[in-house]
Design an enzyme around this catalytic site. Structure first.
Site, mmCIF file in Angstrom:
data_model
loop_
_atom_site.group_PDB
_atom_site.id
_atom_site.type_symbol
_atom_site.label_atom_id
_atom_site.label_comp_id
_atom_site.label_asym_id
_atom_site.label_seq_id
_atom_site.Cartn_x
_atom_site.Cartn_y
_atom_site.Cartn_z
ATOM 1 N N ARG A 33 0.840 -1.203 0.000
ATOM 2 C CA ARG A 33 0.000 0.000 0.000
ATOM 3 C C ARG A 33 0.883 1.264 0.000
ATOM 4 O O ARG A 33 0.576 2.253 -0.666
ATOM 5 C CB ARG A 33 -0.913 0.036 1.227
ATOM 6 C CG ARG A 33 -1.762 -1.207 1.424
ATOM 7 C CD ARG A 33 -3.069 -1.168 0.652
ATOM 8 N NE ARG A 33 -3.929 -2.272 1.035
ATOM 9 C CZ ARG A 33 -3.976 -3.478 0.438
ATOM 10 N NH1 ARG A 33 -3.228 -3.729 -0.617
ATOM 11 N NH2 ARG A 33 -4.787 -4.420 0.887
ATOM 12 N N GLU A 177 -14.137 -14.920 9.121
ATOM 13 C CA GLU A 177 -14.104 -14.352 7.764
ATOM 14 C C GLU A 177 -13.805 -15.406 6.700
ATOM 15 O O GLU A 177 -12.648 -15.733 6.477
ATOM 16 C CB GLU A 177 -13.056 -13.218 7.695
ATOM 17 C CG GLU A 177 -12.971 -12.576 6.313
ATOM 18 C CD GLU A 177 -11.951 -11.437 6.224
ATOM 19 O OE1 GLU A 177 -11.200 -11.218 7.188
ATOM 20 O OE2 GLU A 177 -11.896 -10.795 5.170
ATOM 21 N N LYS A 219 -17.841 -12.077 8.965
ATOM 22 C CA LYS A 219 -17.304 -11.102 7.999
ATOM 23 C C LYS A 219 -17.260 -11.753 6.622
ATOM 24 O O LYS A 219 -16.277 -12.384 6.246
ATOM 25 C CB LYS A 219 -15.904 -10.648 8.442
ATOM 26 C CG LYS A 219 -15.232 -9.678 7.469
ATOM 27 C CD LYS A 219 -14.043 -8.984 8.104
ATOM 28 C CE LYS A 219 -13.309 -8.117 7.102
ATOM 29 N NZ LYS A 219 -12.375 -7.180 7.733
ATOM 30 N N SER A 261 -14.502 -5.430 2.073
ATOM 31 C CA SER A 261 -14.731 -4.720 0.807
ATOM 32 C C SER A 261 -14.106 -5.454 -0.380
ATOM 33 O O SER A 261 -14.610 -5.328 -1.505
ATOM 34 C CB SER A 261 -14.269 -3.263 0.875
ATOM 35 O OG SER A 261 -12.904 -3.142 1.137
ATOM 36 N N GLY A 262 -13.026 -6.178 -0.166
ATOM 37 C CA GLY A 262 -12.539 -7.145 -1.151
ATOM 38 C C GLY A 262 -12.127 -6.646 -2.516
ATOM 39 O O GLY A 262 -12.105 -7.420 -3.460
ATOM 40 N N GLY A 263 -11.833 -5.353 -2.649
ATOM 41 C CA GLY A 263 -11.432 -4.824 -3.952
ATOM 42 C C GLY A 263 -12.512 -3.984 -4.625
ATOM 43 O O GLY A 263 -12.294 -3.429 -5.707
ATOM 44 N N ARG A 292 -9.620 -1.677 2.608
ATOM 45 C CA ARG A 292 -9.345 -0.774 1.483
ATOM 46 C C ARG A 292 -10.435 0.273 1.273
ATOM 47 O O ARG A 292 -10.134 1.430 0.970
ATOM 48 C CB ARG A 292 -9.125 -1.594 0.203
ATOM 49 C CG ARG A 292 -7.768 -2.256 0.155
ATOM 50 C CD ARG A 292 -7.719 -3.387 -0.850
ATOM 51 N NE ARG A 292 -8.462 -4.549 -0.399
ATOM 52 C CZ ARG A 292 -8.596 -5.665 -1.095
ATOM 53 N NH1 ARG A 292 -8.064 -5.755 -2.305
ATOM 54 N NH2 ARG A 292 -9.259 -6.697 -0.603
HETATM 55 P P1 13P Z 1 -10.790 -5.266 2.567
HETATM 56 O O1 13P Z 1 -12.007 -4.500 3.024
HETATM 57 O O2 13P Z 1 -9.714 -4.401 1.976
HETATM 58 O O3 13P Z 1 -11.136 -6.477 1.756
HETATM 59 O O4 13P Z 1 -10.099 -5.816 3.887
HETATM 60 C C1 13P Z 1 -10.874 -6.279 4.900
HETATM 61 C C2 13P Z 1 -10.135 -7.325 5.625
HETATM 62 O O5 13P Z 1 -9.912 -7.219 6.816
HETATM 63 C C3 13P Z 1 -9.701 -8.508 4.885
HETATM 64 O O6 13P Z 1 -9.278 -9.484 5.773
#
Ligand code: 13P
Length: 340
Positions: A33, A177, A219, A261-263, A292
């Site tokens: 990042r 998650e 999550k 959010s995953g991208g 992100r």
């Molecule tokens: P993102 O929202 O960037 O996907 O990250 C969340 C997260 O904690 C992934 O493990």
């Protein structure tokens, strides 16, 4: 810990108008990042960046929990206040990422299993002493030709369930998650099929491992087209498919669901969450645990320089506020330009 105490921590993490700030990037990930904004990643710059996020004025109105990486949990503000104490004094709950990453699953090309169970009981006890009251473990499910295999889903679900049981034993709320990745050119129906299978395996394993559902936060990914798909589904379809999937698998005992959010872009992630909450009566809080989608605008505004410290905080504040509104189904896309 008594189930009631786990339940109250979980509820506070996703209370009305609140969500979770995922700031638990491992050192290699935060390095990537920082590379994107030409900033060197050192212990000093990482600490300063995280300080910018956590000391954003007013952030505690929108954030109920902050996920930290091991290094950050041991760091302090410039005034010498440990970050965990600083965060909890503001009324937010500090949490800790405890998995050690997704590693190739032997014998299953293209698939991974998340590691970190060895020694976890002792690490959780230390993290509790350092102030962490919840934890995170991320399983990674890849969509491709003939994958994921059922074996991969089972292996990841069992690891998540063993982690969750150990957390609850240590009086720590587990964020569970199971991330189905957005990478690939698959359509939204394929994502829905795989997410259904991943959640099915997860809730079976959680029951087998005697995890108290009222003391966890789920999550999940949203049900969404692959990032390289030819014809990507729009926001209304994403919201409908995601709700259908969650309603089919997630028991009402779960206090909260907080999406990754995953991208997705920051704006997409907010709009999708808002549409689901606008759809109405849900048995669980439906909130965010974005990395992100909360941090990308803040990183871009900061650019690694002290002069932009306030600009970085304003960018984070805006995303936190909009996602808080989306948790209540009260966001409008027009707010993006109004606030610019
Ligand atoms: P993102 O929202 O960037 O996907 O990250 C969340 C997260 O904690 C992934 O493990």
């Amino acid at each position: 810990m008594h189930r009631n105490e786990l339940n109250s921590v979980a509820k506070a993490m996703v209370a009305t108008g609140k969500g979770i700030l995922a700031a638990d990037e491992s050192t290699p990930t935060i390095g990537k990042r920082f590379d994107a904004i030409n900033t060197e990643s050192t212990e000093v710059t990482r600490r300063r960046y995280r300080e910018m996020l956590f000391t954003t004025p007013g952030i505690a109105d929108y954030i109920g929990g902050v996920i930290l990486f091991d290094e950050t949990l041991r760091q302090s503000t410039s005034d010498g206040v440990p970050f965990a104490k600083y965060i909890s004094d503001l009324g937010m709950i500090p949490g800790i990422k405890v998995d050690t990453g997704a590693k190739p699953l032997a014998g299953f090309p293209g698939e991974t299993v998340t590691e970190g169970l060895d020694g976890l009981r002792d690490r959780l006890s230390e993290y509790y002493d350092l102030g962490a009251r919840f934890a995170k473990w991320r399983a990674v499910i890849n969509i491709g030709e003939n994958i994921p295999s059922d074996f991969c889903l089972q292996a990841n679900a069992r690891a998540l369930a063993r982690y969750a049981a150990l957390c609850q034993e240590a009086s720590i709320v587990p964020i569970v998650e199971p991330e189905v990745l957005m990478d690939g050119d698959h359509n939204i129906a394929r994502c829905e099929e795989v997410t259904n299978a991943a959640l099915d395996a997860l809730f079976t394993a959680l029951a087998e491992h005697r995890v108290a559902l009222e003391g966890i936060i789920l999550k999940p990914n949203m049900v969404i087209s692959g990032s390289d798909a030819a014809d990507r589904a729009g926001p209304a379809q994403v919201a409908a498919a995601t709700l259908r999937c969650l309603q089919a698998h997630v028991p009402a005992d779960i206090p909260g669901i907080a999406f990754l959010s995953g991208g997705q872009t920051a704006e997409e992630a907010t709009e999708h969450l808002d549409l689901m909450n606008k759809a109405g009566d849900l048995p669980w809080e439906l909130s965010f645990s974005y990395g992100r989608a909360l941090q990308a605008p803040a990183l871009a505004a900061w650019q690694g320089t002290e002069d932009n410290f306030g600009a970085g905080q304003s960018a984070l504040f805006k995303r936190a506020k909009f996602n808080s509104l989306a948790h209540g189904g009260q966001y409008e896309t027009s707010m993006e330009s109004d606030a610019a």
